[in-house]
Write a protein that holds these residues in place. Structure first.
Motif, PDB file in Angstrom:
ATOM      1  N   LYS A 325       0.865  -1.177   0.000  1.00 35.68           N
ATOM      2  CA  LYS A 325       0.000   0.000   0.000  1.00 35.68           C
ATOM      3  C   LYS A 325       0.908   1.234   0.000  1.00 35.68           C
ATOM      4  O   LYS A 325       1.596   1.498   0.983  1.00 35.68           O
ATOM      5  N   ALA A 326       0.910   1.963  -1.097  1.00 35.40           N
ATOM      6  CA  ALA A 326       1.833   3.078  -1.252  1.00 35.40           C
ATOM      7  C   ALA A 326       1.118   4.416  -1.187  1.00 35.40           C
ATOM      8  O   ALA A 326      -0.006   4.561  -1.675  1.00 35.40           O
ATOM      9  N   GLY A 327       1.782   5.382  -0.570  1.00 31.99           N
ATOM     10  CA  GLY A 327       1.298   6.752  -0.536  1.00 31.99           C
ATOM     11  C   GLY A 327       2.429   7.695  -0.894  1.00 31.99           C
ATOM     12  O   GLY A 327       3.605   7.419  -0.583  1.00 31.99           O
ATOM     13  N   PHE A 328       2.091   8.775  -1.576  1.00 30.83           N
ATOM     14  CA  PHE A 328       3.124   9.742  -1.972  1.00 30.83           C
ATOM     15  C   PHE A 328       2.516  11.127  -1.906  1.00 30.83           C
ATOM     16  O   PHE A 328       1.534  11.412  -2.584  1.00 30.83           O
ATOM     17  N   TRP A 329       3.104  12.004  -1.083  1.00 32.60           N
ATOM     18  CA  TRP A 329       2.503  13.305  -0.830  1.00 32.60           C
ATOM     19  C   TRP A 329       3.456  14.443  -1.198  1.00 32.60           C
ATOM     20  O   TRP A 329       4.636  14.226  -1.479  1.00 32.60           O
ATOM     21  N   GLY A 330       2.908  15.649  -1.224  1.00 33.35           N
ATOM     22  CA  GLY A 330       3.687  16.819  -1.600  1.00 33.35           C
ATOM     23  C   GLY A 330       3.730  17.851  -0.492  1.00 33.35           C
ATOM     24  O   GLY A 330       2.714  18.139   0.130  1.00 33.35           O
ATOM     25  N   LEU A 331       4.913  18.409  -0.242  1.00 34.23           N
ATOM     26  CA  LEU A 331       5.107  19.399   0.819  1.00 34.23           C
ATOM     27  C   LEU A 331       5.287  20.787   0.221  1.00 34.23           C
ATOM     28  O   LEU A 331       6.164  21.002  -0.628  1.00 34.23           O
ATOM     29  N   GLY A 332       4.472  21.745   0.657  1.00 28.42           N
ATOM     30  CA  GLY A 332       4.612  23.125   0.223  1.00 28.42           C
ATOM     31  C   GLY A 332       5.879  23.743   0.791  1.00 28.42           C
ATOM     32  O   GLY A 332       6.073  23.741   2.010  1.00 28.42           O
ATOM     33  N   THR A 333       6.732  24.269  -0.087  1.00 28.89           N
ATOM     34  CA  THR A 333       8.019  24.808   0.355  1.00 28.89           C
ATOM     35  C   THR A 333       8.341  26.169  -0.257  1.00 28.89           C
ATOM     36  O   THR A 333       9.426  26.699  -0.021  1.00 28.89           O
ATOM     37  N   GLY A 334       7.427  26.714  -1.087  1.00 23.66           N
ATOM     38  CA  GLY A 334       7.729  27.978  -1.757  1.00 23.66           C
ATOM     39  C   GLY A 334       8.865  27.851  -2.743  1.00 23.66           C
ATOM     40  O   GLY A 334       9.606  28.806  -2.981  1.00 23.66           O
ATOM     41  N   LEU A 335       9.007  26.682  -3.353  1.00 30.41           N
ATOM     42  CA  LEU A 335      10.135  26.382  -4.215  1.00 30.41           C
ATOM     43  C   LEU A 335      10.075  27.190  -5.520  1.00 30.41           C
ATOM     44  O   LEU A 335       9.058  27.187  -6.217  1.00 30.41           O
ATOM     45  N   THR A 336      11.168  27.889  -5.835  1.00 33.64           N
ATOM     46  CA  THR A 336      11.284  28.679  -7.062  1.00 33.64           C
ATOM     47  C   THR A 336      12.708  28.547  -7.617  1.00 33.64           C
ATOM     48  O   THR A 336      13.619  28.186  -6.866  1.00 33.64           O
ATOM     49  N   PRO A 337      12.998  28.865  -8.878  1.00 34.99           N
ATOM     50  CA  PRO A 337      12.015  29.117  -9.935  1.00 34.99           C
ATOM     51  C   PRO A 337      11.397  27.853 -10.489  1.00 34.99           C
ATOM     52  O   PRO A 337      10.481  27.919 -11.301  1.00 34.99           O
ATOM     53  N   GLY A 338      11.890  26.695 -10.054  1.00 35.42           N
ATOM     54  CA  GLY A 338      11.298  25.428 -10.467  1.00 35.42           C
ATOM     55  C   GLY A 338      12.233  24.273 -10.214  1.00 35.42           C
ATOM     56  O   GLY A 338      13.449  24.447 -10.042  1.00 35.42           O
ATOM     57  N   LEU A 339      11.665  23.072 -10.144  1.00 39.91           N
ATOM     58  CA  LEU A 339      12.469  21.869  -9.988  1.00 39.91           C
ATOM     59  C   LEU A 339      13.409  21.701 -11.182  1.00 39.91           C
ATOM     60  O   LEU A 339      13.048  21.993 -12.320  1.00 39.91           O
ATOM     61  N   HIS A 340      14.615  21.264 -10.910  1.00 42.26           N
ATOM     62  CA  HIS A 340      15.668  21.015 -11.905  1.00 42.26           C
ATOM     63  C   HIS A 340      16.283  22.302 -12.457  1.00 42.26           C
ATOM     64  O   HIS A 340      17.158  22.238 -13.310  1.00 42.26           O
ATOM     65  N   HIS A 341      15.830  23.444 -11.985  1.00 41.13           N
ATOM     66  CA  HIS A 341      16.471  24.698 -12.386  1.00 41.13           C
ATOM     67  C   HIS A 341      17.783  24.822 -11.615  1.00 41.13           C
ATOM     68  O   HIS A 341      17.834  24.553 -10.411  1.00 41.13           O
ATOM     69  N   PRO A 342      18.870  25.227 -12.277  1.00 39.48           N
ATOM     70  CA  PRO A 342      20.154  25.296 -11.565  1.00 39.48           C
ATOM     71  C   PRO A 342      20.164  26.222 -10.360  1.00 39.48           C
ATOM     72  O   PRO A 342      21.007  26.077  -9.471  1.00 39.48           O
ATOM     73  N   ASP A 343      19.227  27.168 -10.304  1.00 43.08           N
ATOM     74  CA  ASP A 343      19.154  28.086  -9.167  1.00 43.08           C
ATOM     75  C   ASP A 343      17.958  27.791  -8.266  1.00 43.08           C
ATOM     76  O   ASP A 343      17.480  28.673  -7.553  1.00 43.08           O
ATOM     77  N   MET A 344      17.493  26.553  -8.280  1.00 45.58           N
ATOM     78  CA  MET A 344      16.348  26.183  -7.443  1.00 45.58           C
ATOM     79  C   MET A 344      16.620  26.486  -5.969  1.00 45.58           C
ATOM     80  O   MET A 344      17.694  26.214  -5.451  1.00 45.58           O
ATOM     81  N   ARG A 345      15.604  27.067  -5.303  1.00 48.04           N
ATOM     82  CA  ARG A 345      15.692  27.333  -3.866  1.00 48.04           C
ATOM     83  C   ARG A 345      14.303  27.215  -3.258  1.00 48.04           C
ATOM     84  O   ARG A 345      13.294  27.275  -3.973  1.00 48.04           O
ATOM     85  N   PHE A 346      14.262  27.081  -1.932  1.00 48.35           N
ATOM     86  CA  PHE A 346      12.973  26.951  -1.251  1.00 48.35           C
ATOM     87  C   PHE A 346      13.122  27.406   0.193  1.00 48.35           C
ATOM     88  O   PHE A 346      14.234  27.662   0.676  1.00 48.35           O
ATOM     89  N   ASP A 347      11.986  27.505   0.884  1.00 52.53           N
ATOM     90  CA  ASP A 347      11.952  27.960   2.270  1.00 52.53           C
ATOM     91  C   ASP A 347      12.334  26.806   3.200  1.00 52.53           C
ATOM     92  O   ASP A 347      11.587  25.832   3.343  1.00 52.53           O
ATOM     93  N   LEU A 348      13.484  26.917   3.832  1.00 49.77           N
ATOM     94  CA  LEU A 348      13.967  25.836   4.702  1.00 49.77           C
ATOM     95  C   LEU A 348      13.067  25.613   5.914  1.00 49.77           C
ATOM     96  O   LEU A 348      13.085  24.531   6.516  1.00 49.77           O
ATOM     97  N   ASP A 349      12.270  26.607   6.278  1.00 49.92           N
ATOM     98  CA  ASP A 349      11.372  26.455   7.424  1.00 49.92           C
ATOM     99  C   ASP A 349      10.304  25.396   7.173  1.00 49.92           C
ATOM    100  O   ASP A 349       9.629  24.956   8.117  1.00 49.92           O
ATOM    101  N   ALA A 350      10.156  24.979   5.921  1.00 45.09           N
ATOM    102  CA  ALA A 350       9.168  23.941   5.614  1.00 45.09           C
ATOM    103  C   ALA A 350       9.651  22.553   6.019  1.00 45.09           C
ATOM    104  O   ALA A 350       8.833  21.641   6.202  1.00 45.09           O
TER     105      ALA A 350
END
Length: 367
Positions: A325-350
């Motif tokens: 039984k598998a589950g996969f969820w997503g965490l809001g992190t304010g990630l910008t400018p996008g996944l796989h972007h070389p300058d990807m960043r997000f809010d560490l408080d998440a």
């Protein structure tokens, strides 16, 4: 909770490519052993790690999975590894949740298993862990991923992320070289490859389906400009929301390539580079995660279930072992400018929020 930030700070500075996560794996293994887990390293001859906490009381086996690898980039003309998909965050969150659960003696029944998986970006890490027996005794499995800002705000979470199937393959078009002044004596692989790309663009699935097929790389060079090239290589990226649709799409695309190449007298050899299945998510696990999100963040923070055209090799686990039984969820992190972007960043408080949600899930099952 500050421990998760310490782990992240360390892992973020040692990015390693798939199946080369030697420093990352060593750090995680050391931390897990120090916390009192039974640790198995080098699973199936890889950098993968499995850690176990057995309560000694009958109950289910729940596993938490985190990926470890970084992405390869070319930045300022130099090839490098960089964490631009958040796998360092994933490992930090799962490691911290495990450490706190053990320290708090929160696992009262059953077994808690931790799977730190290599090579998610290659699409083969999960398969290597399955082949190494990592999930043979697993009843339930949970994974997660940081989400971009436009999908999920900081302080919110998504209880289920439905990823799409993805197949990447390379078509090698074979022709026959000839002098450019006498093209009739050869078979122009470049022409045949261009025709193949156009044929793939003409493939259609039902309008109500979610799918795409497109060329993403084209390589052809005879070495001189006055010769008909005899070889061209084209990489195609295929996506489909359902596994059954991917099977049909792949068949149609391969047929389009081979038949269009044949019309020029050329051959086409197709090699699959990467294949990841569409999401297989258990409704009970989604409900469990939803309750944990509400418990940690409040009901207003619970976002709707979401689909994405992205792919995740996590879903090899339930596809290869359907009893899980598998589950996969997503965490809001304010990630910008996008996944796989070389300058990807997000809010560490998440990240501490992710720790709390995982702990709440584990306690609901094993507490």
């Amino acid at each position: 909770m500050l421990k998760v930030l310490e782990h992240y700070a360390f892992l973020h500075e040692i990015p390693e490519l798939g199946f080369e996560e030697f420093k990352t794996s060593a750090y995680l293994g050391q931390q897990l052993k120090a916390a009192g887990f039974q640790v198995t390293e080098n699973v199936n001859g890889t950098t993968g790690i499995v850690a176990l906490l057995d309560s000694g009381v009958p109950g289910p086996t729940l596993a938490l999975r985190a990926d470890m690898d970084a992405l390869g980039h070319i930045i300022d003309g130099e090839a490098c590894a960089r964490h631009t998909c958040g796998h360092d965050a994933h490992s930090s969150v799962v490691l911290t949740a495990a450490q706190e659960l053990k320290a708090e003696n929160a696992v009262k029944r059953g077994r808690l298993k931790l799977i730190f998986q290599p090579a998610e970006e290659l699409g083969t890490g999960a398969l290597a862990m399955v082949a190494g027996g990592a999930v043979e005794d697993v009843d339930m499995l949970l994974g997660f991923h940081l989400r971009p800002a436009e999908e999920c705000a900081v302080g919110t979470a998504i209880p289920a992320m439905y990823y799409s199937a993805c197949v990447t393959f390379e078509a090698t078009i074979g022709g026959q070289t000839a002098h450019a002044a006498r093209p009739h004596l050869g078979i122009n692989a470049l022409d045949a490859a261009v025709s193949a790309v156009q044929a793939v663009n003409a493939v259609h699935m039902a309008p109500g389906k979610s799918w795409s097929a497109k060329a993403t790389r084209f390589l052809c060079d005879a070495g001189v400009t006055n010769s008909v090239p005899d070889t061209a290589r084209v990489v195609f990226d295929l996506r489909a929301a359902e596994n059954e649709d991917m099977t049909q799409l792949q068949s149609r695309v391969e047929r389009a390539i081979t038949q269009s190449a044949a019309a020029y007298g050329a051959t086409a050899k197709i090699a699959v580079l990467k294949a990841m299945p569409a999401a297989e998510i258990d409704a009970e696990m989604t409900a469990l995660v939803a309750e944990a999100i509400k418990e940690v963040l409040g009901e207003a923070a619970l976002m709707p279930v979401r689909s994405t055209p992205g792919s995740e090799d996590f879903f090899h686990y339930p596809v290869q072992r359907p009893a899980i039984k598998a589950g996969f969820w997503g965490l809001g992190t304010g990630l910008t400018p996008g996944l796989h972007h070389p300058d990807m960043r997000f809010d560490l408080d998440a990240l501490p929020v992710g720790v709390k949600i995982f702990k709440a899930c584990v306690i609901k099952i094993l507490g």
